[in-house]
Design a protein around this motif. Structure first.
Motif, PDB file in Angstrom:
ATOM      1  N   ASP A  85      -0.219  -4.178   8.737  1.00  0.00           N
ATOM      2  CA  ASP A  85      -1.079  -2.915   8.459  1.00  0.00           C
ATOM      3  C   ASP A  85      -2.457  -3.376   8.200  1.00  0.00           C
ATOM      4  O   ASP A  85      -3.052  -3.137   7.264  1.00  0.00           O
ATOM      5  CB  ASP A  85      -0.594  -2.243   7.219  1.00  0.00           C
ATOM      6  N   HIS A  92       1.369   3.818   2.185  1.00  0.00           N
ATOM      7  CA  HIS A  92       1.801   4.596   2.985  1.00  0.00           C
ATOM      8  C   HIS A  92       3.138   4.742   3.192  1.00  0.00           C
ATOM      9  O   HIS A  92       4.095   4.092   2.671  1.00  0.00           O
ATOM     10  CB  HIS A  92       1.405   4.113   4.001  1.00  0.00           C
ATOM     11  N   HIS A 137      -7.248  -1.625   6.204  1.00  0.00           N
ATOM     12  CA  HIS A 137      -6.357  -0.773   6.151  1.00  0.00           C
ATOM     13  C   HIS A 137      -6.828   0.622   5.804  1.00  0.00           C
ATOM     14  O   HIS A 137      -7.379   0.546   4.717  1.00  0.00           O
ATOM     15  CB  HIS A 137      -5.106  -1.002   5.985  1.00  0.00           C
ATOM     16  N   HIS A 148       0.717  -1.170  -0.133  1.00  0.00           N
ATOM     17  CA  HIS A 148       0.152  -0.042   0.018  1.00  0.00           C
ATOM     18  C   HIS A 148       1.005   1.195   0.031  1.00  0.00           C
ATOM     19  O   HIS A 148       2.264   1.174   0.381  1.00  0.00           O
ATOM     20  CB  HIS A 148      -1.132   0.058   1.049  1.00  0.00           C
ATOM     21  N   ASP A 200       3.295   6.213   8.951  1.00  0.00           N
ATOM     22  CA  ASP A 200       2.443   5.464   8.546  1.00  0.00           C
ATOM     23  C   ASP A 200       0.754   6.215   8.720  1.00  0.00           C
ATOM     24  O   ASP A 200      -0.099   5.423   8.683  1.00  0.00           O
ATOM     25  CB  ASP A 200       2.243   4.094   9.476  1.00  0.00           C
ATOM     26  N   HIS A 207      -4.013  -0.456  13.079  1.00  0.00           N
ATOM     27  CA  HIS A 207      -2.991  -1.613  13.142  1.00  0.00           C
ATOM     28  C   HIS A 207      -3.417  -2.807  14.142  1.00  0.00           C
ATOM     29  O   HIS A 207      -4.346  -2.538  15.044  1.00  0.00           O
ATOM     30  CB  HIS A 207      -1.771  -0.838  13.597  1.00  0.00           C
ATOM     31  N   ASP A 249       5.931   4.615   4.740  1.00  0.00           N
ATOM     32  CA  ASP A 249       6.968   3.587   5.327  1.00  0.00           C
ATOM     33  C   ASP A 249       7.010   2.459   4.460  1.00  0.00           C
ATOM     34  O   ASP A 249       7.643   1.394   4.852  1.00  0.00           O
ATOM     35  CB  ASP A 249       6.478   3.190   6.893  1.00  0.00           C
ATOM     36  N   HIS A 250       6.135   2.198   3.614  1.00  0.00           N
ATOM     37  CA  HIS A 250       6.259   1.236   2.465  1.00  0.00           C
ATOM     38  C   HIS A 250       6.685   1.574   1.154  1.00  0.00           C
ATOM     39  O   HIS A 250       6.928   0.626   0.321  1.00  0.00           O
ATOM     40  CB  HIS A 250       4.720   0.386   2.488  1.00  0.00           C
TER      41      HIS A 250
HETATM   42 ZN   LIG Z   1       0.064   1.626   6.362  1.00  0.00          ZN
END
Ligand SMILES: [Zn+2]
Ligand SMILES: [Zn+2]
Length: 337
Positions: A220, A59, A198, A57, A134, A268, A61-62
């Motif tokens: 997530d 976000h 999420h 996804h 996130d 989460h 942090d990904h």
């Molecule tokens: Zn996320």
């Protein structure tokens, strides 16, 4: 040989390498390209041998390092269409503003220039804590920073590509769309993406199969709905989110609205929810259970471990399951099959 290496896990960046036979896939690219390569080398993985990047996804942090990494290696990125669009919107935010906003901005910029001229003290790097990465929406400034990094990195060996990249921060060597519920293959790794609850455009988890080994990947997610439970059955390796301790989150430093978001059905998974799954729904098939995406503000590794162990130890048949914890700041030793 099948190999599973978590390079980073948590709200400051997520990345895992799944290797099977002749194929190597990077799942998520939340670290900068430089840090990703450093960690891969630490873990004994060769960045140049990666075949594709798979995104869960959008976000930050990904996805933080995805454009630079894909360009540097010249490899395709697999997204759902919704995730790809959301990622592009994040990198190219609308800059049009009303007259009042423009006036406000102009005043602010003038004030900033004035403050800068007056400033004598040096400025430290702002610590955004582990909730920003996130927490959507990502600010325009964050997106701008990423765009600048992408533009600065460019692609050294092809000037034409560099030009394209400079004009378009969302440019990638190749983009491949997949849909949740529709399995596909990358080389000799079979990939089954599944929808997770999420707060992103079209988030997914993955089940992988290579050389008869099944590995499932679920972080997530606000809770574990039946479609996810079904995907986590009969796996040899289970990577499951154990994000926060409920009490620590409740008493912790996050603002109320962020606490609500993390706790929501699209937030989460808590230690308690993960252990509830292990106790009641998990089939005990996995040789390895990896707890992942642990919050640095609202969890302690020992707390996550003890909560999960209690759930597994309650079932004598599961004592053979090896419990591992994925970390934010260093790679986890590779798991081999
Ligand atoms: Zn996320
Ligand atoms: Zn995340």
């Amino acid at each position: 040989m099948v190999r599973f290496t978590v390079l980073a896990s948590g709200s400051k960046g997520n990345s895992t390498v799944v290797s099977g036979g002749r194929t190597r896939i990077l799942v998520d690219c939340g670290l900068s390209c430089r840090e990703l390569f450093r960690r891969m080398k630490l873990a004994g993985e060769e960045p140049e041998t990666l075949d594709a990047i798979l995104i869960t996804h959008e976000h930050s942090d990904h996805v933080n390092g995805v454009a630079v990494t894909a360009r540097k290696l010249g490899i395709p990125v697999y997204f759902t269409e919704g995730t790809h669009r959301a990622w592009m919107r994040w990198l190219t935010p609308r800059r049009q503003m009303t007259y009042t906003q423009w006036l406000e901005l102009t005043r602010k910029q003038a004030a900033e220039r004035q403050a800068e001229a007056n400033a004598t003290a040096e400025e430290g790097e702002p610590d955004e804590g582990d909730l920003i990465a996130d927490s959507e929406p990502v600010s325009a400034e964050t997106a701008q920073t990423v765009i600048e990094e992408i533009q600065a990195a460019g692609v050294p060996e092809a000037s034409e590509t560099t030009c394209t990249a400079k004009k378009d921060p969302t440019w990638l060597p190749a983009v491949e769309y997949f849909q949740a519920g529709q399995p596909f293959e990358i080389g000799d790794i079979a990939v089954s993406p599944f929808t997770i609850p999420h707060d992103a455009a079209d988030p997914v988890g993955f089940a992988f199969r290579s050389e008869g080994v099944r590995m499932a990947f679920a972080t997530d997610l606000g809770y574990i709905p039946p479609n996810v439970k079904a995907q986590l059955k009969g796996v040899d390796l289970l990577l499951l989110e154990s994000n926060h301790d409920l009490e620590m989150l409740r008493d912790g430093p996050y603002p109320w609205a962020v606490k609500q978001r993390v706790l929501s059905r699209v937030g989460h998974l808590s230690n308690e929810a993960a252990s509830g799954f292990l106790e009641n729904d998990y089939d005990g098939h996995a040789a390895y259970v990896i707890l992942a995406h642990l919050s640095e503000s609202n969890n302690l590794p020992e707390l996550a471990r003890v909560t999960a162990e209690r759930a597994l130890n309650g079932r004598a048949s599961l004592l053979a399951n090896r419990l591992l914890l994925a970390a934010q700041h260093e790679p986890l030793s590779s798991v081999y099959f």
